[in-house]
Enzyme design. Structure first.
Site, short mmCIF file in Angstrom:
data_model
loop_
_atom_site.label_atom_id
_atom_site.label_comp_id
_atom_site.label_asym_id
_atom_site.label_seq_id
_atom_site.Cartn_x
_atom_site.Cartn_y
_atom_site.Cartn_z
N ASP A 51 9.32 -2.45 -6.04
CA ASP A 51 8.69 -1.14 -6.06
C ASP A 51 9.70 -0.14 -6.56
OD1 ASP A 51 6.01 0.16 -4.48
OD2 ASP A 51 7.64 1.55 -4.91
N ALA A 52 9.22 0.88 -7.25
CA ALA A 52 10.12 1.88 -7.82
C ALA A 52 10.76 2.75 -6.72
CB ALA A 52 9.35 2.77 -8.80
N PRO A 54 12.91 2.77 -3.67
CA PRO A 54 13.78 1.82 -2.96
C PRO A 54 13.71 1.91 -1.44
CG PRO A 54 15.09 3.33 -4.33
CD PRO A 54 13.65 3.71 -4.51
N ASP A 55 13.59 3.12 -0.88
CA ASP A 55 13.56 3.24 0.59
C ASP A 55 12.29 2.63 1.17
OD1 ASP A 55 15.98 4.42 0.59
OD2 ASP A 55 15.27 6.46 0.94
N LYS A 56 11.18 3.00 0.57
CA LYS A 56 9.89 2.46 1.02
C LYS A 56 9.91 0.92 0.92
CE LYS A 56 5.07 2.29 0.63
NZ LYS A 56 4.40 1.98 1.87
N ARG A 106 -9.14 10.55 -17.18
CA ARG A 106 -9.01 9.11 -16.91
C ARG A 106 -8.15 8.45 -17.98
NH1 ARG A 106 -12.93 4.50 -15.01
NH2 ARG A 106 -12.42 3.25 -16.76
N ASN A 138 -5.58 -0.21 -11.17
CA ASN A 138 -6.75 0.33 -11.88
C ASN A 138 -6.36 1.21 -13.07
OD1 ASN A 138 -9.14 -0.65 -10.72
ND2 ASN A 138 -8.82 0.63 -8.90
N ASP A 166 -15.88 -6.37 -5.51
CA ASP A 166 -17.25 -5.83 -5.55
C ASP A 166 -18.24 -6.90 -5.06
OD1 ASP A 166 -16.87 -3.55 -8.19
OD2 ASP A 166 -15.44 -5.11 -7.75
N ARG A 169 -18.14 -7.16 -1.32
CA ARG A 169 -18.88 -6.04 -0.72
C ARG A 169 -20.39 -6.29 -0.84
NH1 ARG A 169 -14.85 -1.86 -3.63
NH2 ARG A 169 -13.42 -1.55 -1.89
N HIS A 193 -15.14 -3.54 -13.26
CA HIS A 193 -14.90 -3.25 -11.84
C HIS A 193 -15.19 -1.77 -11.61
CE1 HIS A 193 -12.97 -2.75 -7.99
NE2 HIS A 193 -12.04 -1.97 -8.50
N THR A 248 -8.16 2.20 -0.20
CA THR A 248 -8.74 0.95 0.30
C THR A 248 -7.61 -0.07 0.35
OG1 THR A 248 -9.28 0.00 -1.86
CG2 THR A 248 -10.93 1.45 -0.88
P1 6V0 Z 1 -0.03 3.50 -3.76
O1 6V0 Z 1 -0.08 3.41 -2.27
O2 6V0 Z 1 0.24 4.80 -4.42
O3 6V0 Z 1 1.04 2.42 -4.26
C1 6V0 Z 1 1.48 2.30 -5.57
C2 6V0 Z 1 2.92 1.83 -5.50
O4 6V0 Z 1 3.37 1.57 -6.84
C3 6V0 Z 1 3.87 2.87 -4.90
O5 6V0 Z 1 4.57 2.32 -3.79
C4 6V0 Z 1 4.80 3.21 -6.06
O6 6V0 Z 1 6.13 3.51 -5.63
C5 6V0 Z 1 4.74 1.93 -6.88
N1 6V0 Z 1 5.17 2.11 -8.26
C6 6V0 Z 1 4.95 3.14 -9.09
N2 6V0 Z 1 5.53 2.91 -10.28
C7 6V0 Z 1 6.12 1.70 -10.22
C8 6V0 Z 1 6.88 0.91 -11.13
N3 6V0 Z 1 7.11 1.32 -12.38
N4 6V0 Z 1 7.34 -0.27 -10.70
C9 6V0 Z 1 7.11 -0.71 -9.45
N5 6V0 Z 1 6.39 0.00 -8.56
C10 6V0 Z 1 5.92 1.18 -8.93
O7 6V0 Z 1 -1.41 2.97 -4.38
P2 6V0 Z 1 -2.36 1.83 -3.76
O8 6V0 Z 1 -1.53 0.72 -3.23
O9 6V0 Z 1 -3.37 2.46 -2.86
O10 6V0 Z 1 -3.13 1.34 -5.08
C11 6V0 Z 1 -2.43 0.61 -6.07
C12 6V0 Z 1 -3.33 0.34 -7.27
O11 6V0 Z 1 -4.35 -0.58 -6.90
C13 6V0 Z 1 -4.05 1.59 -7.79
O12 6V0 Z 1 -4.06 1.54 -9.21
C14 6V0 Z 1 -5.45 1.42 -7.23
O13 6V0 Z 1 -6.41 2.11 -7.99
C15 6V0 Z 1 -5.60 -0.09 -7.36
N6 6V0 Z 1 -6.67 -0.69 -6.57
C16 6V0 Z 1 -7.36 -1.70 -7.15
C17 6V0 Z 1 -8.38 -2.35 -6.48
C18 6V0 Z 1 -9.12 -3.46 -7.17
O14 6V0 Z 1 -10.13 -3.97 -6.64
N7 6V0 Z 1 -8.69 -3.88 -8.34
C19 6V0 Z 1 -8.71 -1.99 -5.16
C20 6V0 Z 1 -7.99 -1.01 -4.56
C21 6V0 Z 1 -6.95 -0.25 -5.24
#
Ligand code: 6V0
Length: 334
Positions: A51-52, A54-56, A106, A138, A166, A169, A193, A248
């Site tokens: 993940d980008a 580092p702390d998280k 978008r 997405n 989907d 669901r 999707h 989600t």
């Molecule tokens: P989030 O909680 O914001 O997590 C995204 C993570 O990506 C964060 O921890 C960022 O630090 C990390 N990140 C950003 N840039 C980089 C990089 N260059 N390299 C590595 N890590 C990076 O988002 P969430 O986890 O809620 O969603 C993630 C993605 O999944 C989004 O695009 C959603 O739209 C998608 N989803 C897709 C679904 C599907 O059915 N396909 C369902 C739910 C969400």
């Protein structure tokens, strides 16, 4: 051997067993739900997290490692930038994604995610040239196409989680309506999707019995309105969850883990996933788009596409989605 020699008697040397390794890129809500489902379901021996932030990332890794006493043994690695930790992965799951900014189009969001994928995908491909790629970020259909292009992998090894979620669901809502167990309901959503996914009504069976044709045979007018309500509810349910809890996570976690199991254990089950759809169901051969179709999956990735019956209207919806995706892809400058 040296560290365990104090507590364990040495055994005769045995060859190291073949291990299974999964990489998850992005440890946000979705990446962590996938990671924890993979761990509890014992799907791999090594899990690398990137993940980008580092702390998280380190916090999430430690939190998972602290559950080691309650879980099957899995080595968990993490790095915010060093992709060498992903080397020899069998499956790489990409969930990293930029969030939509207020007022952002978008297309602009897609473009930002494409730039992100340019950093991620070539590195995954370099360290694990034989891996399967599963894209979750997405818009998943466009980004699966992007991952395919950037990886140079054969299309069979690049899959988007697509309408697997989907469809689950859909099965839940149908089961609720029919008062049966969702595991006994077979039903597919296909296509793009999200908003324009297509419900395949003729695909619905409960315990092997086709629902619509058995209603017709018994001259029971099926409640078209109820069916349409269910389709709409499938599409709207993601928005509802996001409105209520902000994102989600659990269902996509289980959905991705079920794909991981089918792929890595060569289960050869059918899942609707986003795959290179050109040439299927009237999508022209020159339109390189990824859309969800029910596919047989196994260790080699996409093994085949199921020949399901589509009505003219359903095929037309698919072709329309293919046109829309193709137009977006033309503007990405890949
Ligand atoms: P989030 O909680 O914001 O997590 C995204 C993570 O990506 C964060 O921890 C960022 O630090 C990390 N990140 C950003 N840039 C980089 C990089 N260059 N390299 C590595 N890590 C990076 O988002 P969430 O986890 O809620 O969603 C993630 C993605 O999944 C989004 O695009 C959603 O739209 C998608 N989803 C897709 C679904 C599907 O059915 N396909 C369902 C739910 C969400």
């Amino acid at each position: 051997a040296s560290s365990s020699s104090s507590t364990l008697l040495p055994s005769s040397s045995v060859a190291a067993p073949r291990t299974t390794k999964i990489t998850v890129v992005g440890v946000g809500n979705v990446g962590m739900a996938i990671a924890q489902t993979i761990l509890t379901q014992d799907l791999c021996d090594a899990l690398s997290l990137l993940d980008a932030n580092p702390d998280k990332l380190r916090g999430e890794m430690l939190d998972l490692q602290h559950a080691a006493a309650f879980l099957p043994r899995t080595k968990i690695l993490s790095s915010s930038s060093d992709y060498s930790i992903t080397a020899h992965s069998d499956l790489c799951i990409v969930t990293a994604g930029a969030r939509q900014l207020v007022g952002e189009s978008r297309l602009n969001l897609v473009q930002r995610n494409v730039e992100m994928f340019k950093n991620i995908v070539p590195q995954l491909a370099r360290w694990s040239p034989d891996a399967l790629l599963l894209v979750v970020s997405n818009p998943v259909d466009v980004l699966t196409y992007v991952a395919w292009k950037l990886s140079g992998f054969p299309a069979a090894r690049v899959i988007g989680s697509g309408t697997n979620l989907d469809s689950s669901r859909f099965r839940f809502l149908l089961a609720d309506h029919l008062e049966v167990n969702a595991q006994d309901v077979q039903a597919y959503m296909v296509g793009e999707h999200g908003d324009s996914s297509v419900a395949l009504w003729s695909s619905i069976t409960v315990a092997g019995v086709p629902v619509l044709s058995s209603l017709e045979k018994n001259q029971i007018a099926y409640e078209e309105e109820a069916l349409e309500r269910i389709r709409k509810a499938v599409v709207e349910s993601a928005y509802e969850v996001i409105r209520l809890k902000g994102y989600t996570s659990w269902a996509i976690g289980y959905s991705a883990a079920s794909l991981a199991r089918t792929l890595l254990r060569d289960q050869r089950s059918i899942h609707p996933v986003s795959l290179l759809a050109r040439g299927f169901y009237g999508i022209p051969d020159d339109k390189e788009v990824f859309l969800s179709l029910p596919a047989q999956l196994g260790r080699g990735g996409v093994l085949g596409v199921t020949n399901v019956h589509l009505t003219e209207e359903e095929a037309r919806c698919l072709q329309q989605s293919a046109d829309t995706l193709w137009e977006i892809q033309q503007q990405l400058g890949l």
